[in-house]
Design a protein around this motif. Structure first.
Motif, PDB file in Angstrom:
ATOM      1  N   THR A 127       0.805  -1.228   0.000  1.00 50.76           N
ATOM      2  CA  THR A 127       0.000   0.000   0.000  1.00 50.76           C
ATOM      3  C   THR A 127       0.836   1.275   0.000  1.00 50.76           C
ATOM      4  OG1 THR A 127      -0.121  -0.188   2.409  1.00 50.76           O
ATOM      5  CG2 THR A 127      -1.969  -1.065   1.162  1.00 50.76           C
ATOM      6  N   GLU A 128       2.129   1.167   0.278  1.00 56.13           N
ATOM      7  CA  GLU A 128       2.932   2.385   0.447  1.00 56.13           C
ATOM      8  C   GLU A 128       2.973   3.245  -0.810  1.00 56.13           C
ATOM      9  OE1 GLU A 128       3.731  -0.370   3.556  1.00 56.13           O
ATOM     10  OE2 GLU A 128       4.094  -0.683   1.411  1.00 56.13           O
ATOM     11  N   VAL A 129       2.951   2.615  -1.979  1.00 53.82           N
ATOM     12  CA  VAL A 129       3.007   3.398  -3.211  1.00 53.82           C
ATOM     13  C   VAL A 129       1.789   4.303  -3.337  1.00 53.82           C
ATOM     14  CG1 VAL A 129       1.891   1.634  -4.659  1.00 53.82           C
ATOM     15  CG2 VAL A 129       3.487   3.279  -5.692  1.00 53.82           C
ATOM     16  N   TRP A 130       0.643   3.846  -2.849  1.00 55.80           N
ATOM     17  CA  TRP A 130      -0.573   4.662  -2.929  1.00 55.80           C
ATOM     18  C   TRP A 130      -0.531   5.781  -1.888  1.00 55.80           C
ATOM     19  CZ3 TRP A 130      -1.286   2.996  -7.318  1.00 55.80           C
ATOM     20  CH2 TRP A 130      -1.347   1.641  -7.639  1.00 55.80           C
ATOM     21  N   ALA A 131       0.001   5.486  -0.697  1.00 59.09           N
ATOM     22  CA  ALA A 131       0.085   6.511   0.338  1.00 59.09           C
ATOM     23  C   ALA A 131       1.134   7.563   0.008  1.00 59.09           C
ATOM     24  CB  ALA A 131       0.401   5.854   1.684  1.00 59.09           C
ATOM     25  N   CYS A 132       2.282   7.126  -0.498  1.00 57.33           N
ATOM     26  CA  CYS A 132       3.369   8.073  -0.747  1.00 57.33           C
ATOM     27  C   CYS A 132       3.101   8.966  -1.955  1.00 57.33           C
ATOM     28  CB  CYS A 132       4.682   7.319  -0.931  1.00 57.33           C
ATOM     29  SG  CYS A 132       5.344   6.605   0.595  1.00 57.33           S
ATOM     30  N   THR A 133       2.350   8.488  -2.934  1.00 61.39           N
ATOM     31  CA  THR A 133       1.988   9.354  -4.061  1.00 61.39           C
ATOM     32  C   THR A 133       0.769  10.214  -3.743  1.00 61.39           C
ATOM     33  OG1 THR A 133       0.748   7.506  -5.045  1.00 61.39           O
ATOM     34  CG2 THR A 133       2.990   7.894  -5.858  1.00 61.39           C
ATOM     35  N   ASN A 134       0.128   9.943  -2.622  1.00 60.95           N
ATOM     36  CA  ASN A 134      -1.036  10.733  -2.187  1.00 60.95           C
ATOM     37  C   ASN A 134      -0.890  11.090  -0.709  1.00 60.95           C
ATOM     38  OD1 ASN A 134      -3.153  10.635  -4.565  1.00 60.95           O
ATOM     39  ND2 ASN A 134      -2.285   8.577  -4.395  1.00 60.95           N
ATOM     40  N   PRO A 135       0.174  11.810  -0.340  1.00 61.31           N
ATOM     41  CA  PRO A 135       0.401  12.123   1.073  1.00 61.31           C
ATOM     42  C   PRO A 135      -0.692  13.039   1.622  1.00 61.31           C
ATOM     43  CG  PRO A 135       1.874  13.408  -0.327  1.00 61.31           C
ATOM     44  CD  PRO A 135       1.185  12.422  -1.220  1.00 61.31           C
ATOM     45  N   GLY A 136      -1.322  12.583   2.684  1.00 60.05           N
ATOM     46  CA  GLY A 136      -2.398  13.366   3.279  1.00 60.05           C
ATOM     47  C   GLY A 136      -3.713  13.295   2.539  1.00 60.05           C
ATOM     48  N   CYS A 137      -3.732  12.669   1.380  1.00 63.99           N
ATOM     49  CA  CYS A 137      -4.963  12.524   0.578  1.00 63.99           C
ATOM     50  C   CYS A 137      -5.522  11.122   0.812  1.00 63.99           C
ATOM     51  CB  CYS A 137      -4.668  12.757  -0.900  1.00 63.99           C
ATOM     52  SG  CYS A 137      -3.932  14.355  -1.264  1.00 63.99           S
ATOM     53  N   MET A 168      -3.929   4.658   7.183  1.00 65.72           N
ATOM     54  CA  MET A 168      -2.943   5.005   8.207  1.00 65.72           C
ATOM     55  C   MET A 168      -1.714   5.661   7.596  1.00 65.72           C
ATOM     56  SD  MET A 168      -2.967   1.656  10.724  1.00 65.72           S
ATOM     57  CE  MET A 168      -1.653   2.327  11.721  1.00 65.72           C
ATOM     58  N   GLU A 169      -1.211   5.066   6.526  1.00 63.34           N
ATOM     59  CA  GLU A 169       0.037   5.553   5.943  1.00 63.34           C
ATOM     60  C   GLU A 169      -0.126   6.916   5.291  1.00 63.34           C
ATOM     61  OE1 GLU A 169       2.201   1.260   5.004  1.00 63.34           O
ATOM     62  OE2 GLU A 169       0.921   2.189   3.479  1.00 63.34           O
ATOM     63  N   SER A 170      -1.222   7.138   4.594  1.00 64.16           N
ATOM     64  CA  SER A 170      -1.431   8.447   3.977  1.00 64.16           C
ATOM     65  C   SER A 170      -1.621   9.522   5.039  1.00 64.16           C
ATOM     66  CB  SER A 170      -2.651   8.396   3.040  1.00 64.16           C
ATOM     67  OG  SER A 170      -2.893   9.662   2.463  1.00 64.16           O
ATOM     68  N   ALA A 171      -2.407   9.212   6.070  1.00 67.66           N
ATOM     69  CA  ALA A 171      -2.632  10.184   7.142  1.00 67.66           C
ATOM     70  C   ALA A 171      -1.367  10.444   7.949  1.00 67.66           C
ATOM     71  CB  ALA A 171      -3.755   9.684   8.059  1.00 67.66           C
ATOM     72  N   ALA A 172      -0.448   9.460   7.984  1.00 74.57           N
ATOM     73  CA  ALA A 172       0.774   9.609   8.776  1.00 74.57           C
ATOM     74  C   ALA A 172       1.665  10.728   8.267  1.00 74.57           C
ATOM     75  CB  ALA A 172       1.547   8.286   8.792  1.00 74.57           C
ATOM     76  N   PHE A 173       1.449  11.209   7.058  1.00 74.16           N
ATOM     77  CA  PHE A 173       2.203  12.360   6.582  1.00 74.16           C
ATOM     78  C   PHE A 173       1.791  13.641   7.314  1.00 74.16           C
ATOM     79  CE2 PHE A 173       3.050   9.510   3.032  1.00 74.16           C
ATOM     80  CZ  PHE A 173       4.383   9.780   2.768  1.00 74.16           C
ATOM     81  N   LEU A 174       0.645  13.603   7.968  1.00 72.63           N
ATOM     82  CA  LEU A 174       0.154  14.778   8.688  1.00 72.63           C
ATOM     83  C   LEU A 174       0.058  14.553  10.184  1.00 72.63           C
ATOM     84  CD1 LEU A 174      -2.836  15.775   6.353  1.00 72.63           C
ATOM     85  CD2 LEU A 174      -0.474  16.552   6.230  1.00 72.63           C
ATOM     86  N   GLY A 274       8.685   5.016   9.214  1.00 72.31           N
ATOM     87  CA  GLY A 274       9.478   5.861   8.337  1.00 72.31           C
ATOM     88  C   GLY A 274       8.714   7.097   7.895  1.00 72.31           C
ATOM     89  N   ILE A 275       7.446   6.903   7.526  1.00 69.79           N
ATOM     90  CA  ILE A 275       6.615   8.050   7.133  1.00 69.79           C
ATOM     91  C   ILE A 275       6.445   9.010   8.299  1.00 69.79           C
ATOM     92  CG2 ILE A 275       4.290   8.742   6.442  1.00 69.79           C
ATOM     93  CD1 ILE A 275       4.139   6.118   4.843  1.00 69.79           C
TER      94      ILE A 275
END
Length: 486
Positions: A127-137, A168-174, A274-275
């Motif tokens: 899932t990291e590729v989806w979270a990292c290309t959409n940080p906070g989204c 979790m991973e996308s939200a973790a950018f914020l 890491g995020i």
């Protein structure tokens, strides 16, 4: 508006991939063991990371994103990349590839003949590729995570797990509060799914003051699906995060010590931390132990095109973010409705965690038949739902529900005609025209029809049908390919 400092964002994405590599390498030697482990670090020789499908499958998805664009990605596109670029026939991977080769369209490719594996671990680990290309989204990240997961997990627990982790991973950018991140993930999936039940069980065990081994035993006792399935391994990853206090080493070791799919649990823990904390949160000795390289095990075509290091992968992701979040073209800025990447400082404003809550995506998506798929057109899409597995014997009948769904760019009401192209002797009974309103108007019964498909005297092993949905005055119909197994 959310403002990301470019260098800090890049550092956190790099830490995500390094953490993923560390966890996969540390956990791989213990994969599949059902007992409690007792490790204190790496058991592999120093100098390089072990190959791991958790990471290298995401190289394929990133290539797909570059090839067709992030907005065009869906389960059918990803299914084609599965067939062309992924080699292994392991478990759900093999089932989905067999279904795809037989003409079964995603997400049905993850449902049909997949009762043993649709609840397993193959999707939430990538899932990291989806979270990292959409940080906070978060909503974009979970939509893409489902499109990915559904190819080989359909509507099973494996797809719920992917949605949970991607959120979790996308939200973790914020947000760097792991309890808040867990709650955000839980809000995206049904309370009665097993992933949710076991994670909530772990949360309660933690608040009740139990030790991690007792929490692990509660998970094992309440896991109704058995080993090597997504719900218990998601719970083991959460145990690592909570009892490890988000300390990188401690959390990783506890996740591996819980056993089962240890490379997956540790890799996901490493990626999330890491995020959250960037490269400063990764111990230098562990980072140096495996280096920066990526070793692949699952990809079979285009290997010369894949990033060879975590650094190269990070640069590729950073280059994709502007397109993924629909950036403008102003110099030094890239962002969409609410994301800007710039040279200034991070500025997330007042982050209200509860604004990330909500299960609207799951309610919209999982309300349909698991034996269903969507065919996209310019102004509308066609949702095809089977009442059961798409399989008929000679003379047998089955109901199929056809729904027209307006796309965001549909601006006018229109009549559509339905025309079926069938094998000799096969028939379809039902309405032959539908009326679709523009999105501003409520949906009506006139945009849906349930037809009865009757097989002829001969039902081959594979029976191809085509439904043509056309609108007078529009030159391009939508043609829906339908495979019925004999």
């Amino acid at each position: 508006m959310i403002y990301f400092n470019k260098d800090k964002l890049r550092d956190r994405i790099l830490a995500c991939w390094i953490g993923k590599n560390i966890g996969g390498t540390m956990g791989a030697p213990f994969e599949g063991k059902q007992n409690v482990n007792d490790i204190d670090g790496f058991t592999t020789p120093p100098g390089e990371a072990l190959p791991n499908d958790d990471l290298d499958l995401q190289l394929v998805w990133l290539k797909a994103m570059y090839d067709v664009g992030p907005d065009a990605l869906n389960s059918k596109v990803l299914g084609e990349y599965w067939r062309e670029c992924v080699g292994p026939q392991w478990n759900e991977y093999g089932v989905c590839k067999g279904n795809l080769s037989g003409g079964i369209i995603p997400p049905m490719s993850g449902e049909l003949n997949n009762g043993a594996w649709k609840h397993s671990n193959g999707a939430w680990i990538r899932t990291e590729v989806w979270a990292c290309t959409n940080p906070g989204c978060v909503e974009k990240a979970i939509r893409l995570a489902f499109e990915d997961a559904s190819v080989d997990h359909g509507f099973g627990e494996g797809s719920y797990a992917a949605i949970f982790v991607a959120a979790m991973e996308s939200a973790a950018f914020l947000i760097d509060d792991v309890n808040a991140l867990i709650d955000i993930g839980l809000s995206k999936i049904p309370e009665d799914c097993l992933v949710s039940k076991l994670v909530r069980l772990v949360k309660k065990a933690y608040s009740d003051g139990l030790d991690w081994k007792s929490a692990r035993e509660l998970v094992v006792e309440n896991n109704t699906l058995g080993w090597f399935q997504a719900p218990n391994n998601i719970a083991f990853a959460v145990i690592g995060l909570l009892w490890g206090g988000c300390d990188f080493k401690k959390s990783m070791i506890i996740a591996v010590d819980c056993g089962d799919d240890t490379d997956c649990t540790a890799a996901t823990v490493g990626a999330l931390l890491g995020i959250m904390h960037g490269t400063a949160g990764i111990p230098d000795d562990w980072r140096g132990y495996i280096g920066d390289g990526i070793k692949t095990v699952a990809v079979i075509r285009g290997n010369s095109l894949w990033p060879k290091t975590c650094t190269e992968l990070t640069d590729s992701v950073m280059n994709m973010i502007p397109a993924a979040v629909r950036c403008g073209f102003e110099q030094s800025f890239c962002g969409g409705d609410h994301v800007v990447i710039w040279d200034g400082e991070d500025d997330f404003g007042e982050v209200d965690v509860k604004k990330f809550y909500g299960d609207g995506f799951v309610k919209r998506t999982f309300c349909r038949s698991p034996y269903s798929f969507t065919t996209e057109g310019t102004f509308f899409s066609v949702l095809t739902e089977f009442e059961r597995e798409p399989q008929l014997t000679a003379g047998e009948q089955m109901k199929i529900k056809i729904s027209l769904v307006p796309n965001g760019n549909c601006i006018s009401h229109r009549h559509y005609s339905l025309r079926w192209y069938l094998p000799d002797g096969w028939t379809v009974d039902g309405k032959k025209s539908l009326f679709l309103c523009a999105p501003a108007y409520p949906r009506t019964e006139n945009d849906t029809v349930t037809v009865t498909l009757t097989a002829g005297e001969t039902a081959e092993a594979q029976n191809r049908l085509v439904l043509e949905v056309a609108c007078e005055g529009c030159p391009l119909p939508v043609c829906v390919p339908i495979m019925i197994l004999g």
